[in-house]
Design a protein around this motif. Sequence first.
Motif, short mmCIF file in Angstrom:
data_model
loop_
_atom_site.label_atom_id
_atom_site.label_comp_id
_atom_site.label_asym_id
_atom_site.label_seq_id
_atom_site.Cartn_x
_atom_site.Cartn_y
_atom_site.Cartn_z
N ASP A 46 -11.25 4.16 -5.64
CA ASP A 46 -10.93 3.31 -4.48
C ASP A 46 -9.44 2.95 -4.44
O ASP A 46 -9.06 1.81 -4.15
N GLY A 47 -8.61 3.93 -4.77
CA GLY A 47 -7.17 3.76 -4.67
C GLY A 47 -6.52 3.06 -5.84
O GLY A 47 -5.29 2.92 -5.88
N PHE A 75 -9.59 11.66 -7.52
CA PHE A 75 -9.71 10.47 -6.66
C PHE A 75 -11.18 10.31 -6.28
O PHE A 75 -11.80 11.26 -5.79
N TYR A 110 -8.44 7.83 -10.31
CA TYR A 110 -8.28 6.76 -9.34
C TYR A 110 -9.63 6.49 -8.69
O TYR A 110 -10.32 7.44 -8.25
N THR A 165 0.85 -1.20 0.00
CA THR A 165 0.00 0.00 0.00
C THR A 165 0.87 1.24 0.00
O THR A 165 1.81 1.34 0.80
N THR A 203 -13.66 7.83 -3.96
CA THR A 203 -13.80 6.74 -3.00
C THR A 203 -15.28 6.38 -2.91
O THR A 203 -16.10 7.23 -2.54
N VAL A 219 -3.40 10.25 0.49
CA VAL A 219 -4.29 9.38 -0.27
C VAL A 219 -3.63 8.01 -0.41
O VAL A 219 -2.41 7.89 -0.39
N THR A 220 -4.46 6.98 -0.50
CA THR A 220 -3.96 5.61 -0.62
C THR A 220 -4.03 5.16 -2.07
O THR A 220 -5.06 5.34 -2.73
N ILE A 221 -2.95 4.58 -2.55
CA ILE A 221 -2.88 4.07 -3.92
C ILE A 221 -2.43 2.62 -3.88
O ILE A 221 -1.48 2.27 -3.18
N TYR A 222 -3.14 1.78 -4.64
CA TYR A 222 -2.79 0.37 -4.74
C TYR A 222 -2.13 0.10 -6.09
O TYR A 222 -2.42 0.76 -7.08
N TYR A 268 -5.63 2.93 -9.87
CA TYR A 268 -5.51 3.79 -11.05
C TYR A 268 -6.35 3.23 -12.18
O TYR A 268 -6.18 2.08 -12.59
N ASN A 311 0.98 5.22 0.54
CA ASN A 311 0.32 6.43 1.03
C ASN A 311 1.04 7.63 0.45
O ASN A 311 2.24 7.80 0.66
#
Length: 282
Positions: free
Chosen positions: A227-228, A108, A225, A28, A110, A39-42, A230, A30
């Motif tokens: 829910d994290g 982004f 993005y 993960t 969510t 923000v969180t990116i997967y 791209y 951040n």
Amino acid sequence: MKKYGFLLLLLVFVLLFSVQIFATDTVTLNYTLPGGESVTIYPTEDTFYLPSAGGVPEICINGNPLDITLKETDVDARGAECCIITIPVNGKQKEYTFYFGKNIPTVFITTEKGISYIEASKDNRDKNAKILMLDVDGNIVYNDLEQETKSEIKGRGNATFTYYKKPYQIKLGEKTEVFGMDKAKTWILLANYTDQSALHNALAFTLANDIGIPSAIDYRFVNLYIDGVYRGLYMITEKVQVGENRVEIVDLEKANEMALTIYVRDRLFFRNVLSFMGEGPF
């Protein structure tokens, strides 16, 4: 007893083996924005796509910060600048590639109900989504969390909604001047899935504006993005709708409804007056 003991040991072995198989290798990331918000990116498989912002990224593995400074020191097979880093994950070394967005705003989203629900039908609406919009320098343009508002996201399109990369419609919690475009609540996110250049719609919209066609659509390219994860390069555009800063014409549907309301009201009024005067039915 020996038989049951053997079965018990076998069960324990199977459980331990299953844990190893299904152990998550998720890294993960951040990303800390210039204003301090994170923000969180997967990753998409083994690749991270970072927003075009002046933030300082902080990589976390299972919540533990990993001190790595990202620099554009590598080049991939296509010649694109990137950063390739080997990161320990669950006792193994795993290679991740980081790409950096440049000069493109970021959106982004969510969701509350999840992207699977939204993409199951274009009639499905998530009215409790949170949207964050950043300009090319990472400055906040719109932020539901900061404003304590809620936004909406739904699918849109006909044939285009059946494609792998889908278009969406978003409705912000309040009217906003998005990336320099006129203030409005409702915006369209075009995927341009069948256009590998991503320029066909942009060329048409730009030409319409340049030659002065009334109510021509304005747009901006953005990195999206959800829910994290791209989702790729999108175009955020004005929605074709009757209203201020959009198609500024008389809304015939509303006008007809108003005319019908007035007609029915007046007809009832005169019928009551004539009935009171003993003139019979209207």
